[in-house]
Structure formats: structure tokens, C-alpha cells
Design a protein around this motif. Structure first.
Motif, PDB file in Angstrom:
ATOM      1  N   GLY A  64      38.944  39.422  33.483  1.00 11.74           N
ATOM      2  CA  GLY A  64      39.490  40.435  32.579  1.00 11.74           C
ATOM      3  C   GLY A  64      40.913  40.102  32.145  1.00 11.74           C
ATOM      4  N   ASP A 109      33.789  41.641  37.982  1.00  7.42           N
ATOM      5  CA  ASP A 109      34.941  40.870  37.509  1.00  7.42           C
ATOM      6  C   ASP A 109      35.212  39.706  38.464  1.00  7.42           C
ATOM      7  OD1 ASP A 109      37.284  40.529  35.733  1.00  7.42           O
ATOM      8  OD2 ASP A 109      38.409  40.978  37.556  1.00  7.42           O
ATOM      9  N   TYR A 139      42.986  46.666  34.320  1.00 11.04           N
ATOM     10  CA  TYR A 139      42.559  46.444  32.931  1.00 11.04           C
ATOM     11  C   TYR A 139      42.470  47.759  32.164  1.00 11.04           C
ATOM     12  CZ  TYR A 139      40.702  42.223  35.211  1.00 11.04           C
ATOM     13  OH  TYR A 139      40.544  41.092  35.951  1.00 11.04           O
TER      14      TYR A 139
END
Ligand code: FES
Length: 256
Positions: free
Chosen positions: A169, A252, A55
Motif C-alpha cells: 500500500g 497487504d 493507508y
């Protein structure tokens, strides 16, 4: 709206015959744009916590450190400042945002038929800095390039050490790229580029194609304000999510 909504030349700020809550929109706009600007500047200056795994924060896109590693070694400040002027220029010169900040920040006037803050001396956008609004179409070209970069980050966000995966994400970054795309391609300048300056839509095959494109862009353009707000919220949230994950506050969640 009560009685007449017409206000004369010598009104005071906020003076109006309107009885509706006309002040709600400018107040919310000041809060939203003000808070976003402060947050974006602070995050750009922070120069940290902008990537985690696959990300990348949209505030740091394109990733100049990855594209120009040698050159970026000489840059002593945050690379976000080398990037953010383009989306800032695009949004600041956007027809919708111009309406929004003229009303909410300059109160010139704050709403239709409401007394304004300054005397009537509008001369058009001829002097600095507002003459720069005429550069909007050029900022559009930059915004299209930035949008393409966002989609490369989307592709990268599903790549977990060479294996396909989907994390929260990935979804956040994809949604952000999608909303940015809707905002950019609902732009008035884009609509003009697709179907403008034509006297006859049916005179050639190419003009017919342009007409079909123009009809579709016009549909998208009807909700330009909505895409402007949603994409602003999503770019802020995508950055916030990467910040939280990379600083260890959020975990995440991987779906597979
Ligand atoms: S008019 Fe809003 S982005 Fe072009």
C-alpha cells in the motif's frame, strides 16, 4: 487518411471520408471516464473501507474527520463529497479532459473531420455550465493544496505504529502521489503561471529563473495527456487497493 478529410456543414453524425479507426478513441474515452465516474461516486457514497493501518484512500483526502473531528460529527453524509468537488472541478475544466469529453460524450465532433451530433452553433464557453471552465486556474491552486495533502499521506503510509515500514500500500499510495504531481505540474495554467505574461526572459535575474522553470514545465506539459490518464488510473487503483485491504479481500504484503 483517405481522400479529402474535409466534411461540409450538413453532414450526419459519424459521416466522414476518413478510413482509419477514428471511433476507437472516443469509445475508449467514454468507457474509461464513464466507469471511473460511476466507481468514484459509488465509493464516495459508500463512506466505508477508506482507511486501513497507515493507508488512506485518496478519495477521502484530506482526512476531514481527523482535521475537524467536532465539526464533522454534524455532517450526516460522506466526507468524500466535501472533498471530491475540487479534483472533479480541476479535471472537468482541464484543457485535455475538455477535448476528451467534448469529443466522446457530446460528439461535437467525435473526431477531426467527422460529422458531429449537433448543429454548428458553438458560441464559445460563455454560458453555464461551460463558462465554469474559466475557473481552471483557481482549481489548479486547490489541486496544488490537495497534492501536498497526498504527500503527507505518503509519509504516513510508511509509518506502521511508530516504526518505519514498507507495504504494498505504501508503494501504491506513493505512485499515486507521484503521478498526481506530474499531472498537476504539467498543467497549462501552471505553465502560464511559471513563464507567462513576460515580454523578456533575460531582462532580470528573476525572469531568467522563470524562463528555466518554464522550459522544464513545458517539457512536462508535452505529456500532459499521458499524466492525466495515468493519474486517473492510479487514483482509482489506490482507492481500490485500500478498499480491498480494509475489507479483508487483499492481504497487504509488507516488505520490511
Ligand atoms: S490543463 Fe489539464 S490540468 Fe490544467
Amino acid at each position: 487518411m483517405a481522400n479529402s478529410s474535409v466534411i461540409g456543414m450538413n453532414e450526419k453524425l459519424g459521416q466522414t471520408y476518413r478510413s482509419d479507426a477514428w471511433w476507437v478513441e472516443p469509445v475508449l474515452t467514454v468507457l474509461a471516464l464513464g466507469l471511473f465516474s460511476i466507481y468514484a461516486f459509488w465509493r464516495a457514497a459508500q463512506n466505508n473501507y477508506y482507511e486501513w493501518g497507515p493507508y488512506l484512500s485518496p478519495f477521502y483526502s484530506p482526512d476531514l474527520r481527523a482535521l475537524f473531528p467536532e465539526m464533522m460529527r454534524w455532517v450526516a453524509f460522506s466526507p468524500a463529497f466535501l472533498v471530491l468537488w475540487a479534483p472533479l472541478g480541476f479535471r472537468a475544466s482541464c484543457y485535455f479532459y475538455r477535448r476528451a469529453y467534448y469529443r466522446s460524450f457530446f460528439m461535437d465532433p467525435p473526431a477531426c473531420a467527422v460529422g458531429e451530433a449537433m448543429p454548428h452553433n458553438y458560441q464559445g464557453e460563455k454560458g453555464l455550465p461551460f463558462v465554469l471552465s474559466n475557473l481552471h486556474r483557481y482549481f489548479l491552486y486547490l489541486a496544488i493544496i490537495l497534492t501536498l495533502f497526498h504527500w503527507t499521506h505518503v509519509a504516513h503510509s510508511f509509518d506502521f505504529n511508530g516504526h518505519f515500514g514498507v507495504g504494498t500500500g505504501s508503494l501504491v499510495i506513493t505512485l499515486d502521489a507521484l503521478l498526481l504531481t506530474l499531472y498537476v505540474f504539467s498543467c497549462h495554467s501552471w505553465r502560464h503561471l511559471v513563464g507567462g505574461k513576460l515580454n523578456c526572459f533575460s531582462c532580470s535575474k528573476f525572469n531568467q529563473i522563470r524562463y528555466k522553470g518554464w522550459v522544464r514545465v513545458s517539457k512536462l506539459n508535452e505529456n500532459h495527456m499521458l499524466w492525466a490518464w495515468l493519474s486517473l488510473a492510479s487514483v482509482g487503483f489506490a482507492d481500490f487497493y485500500v478498499y480491498m485491504v480494509s475489507s479483508g479481500v487483499f492481504h497487504d504484503v509488507r516488505f520490511f
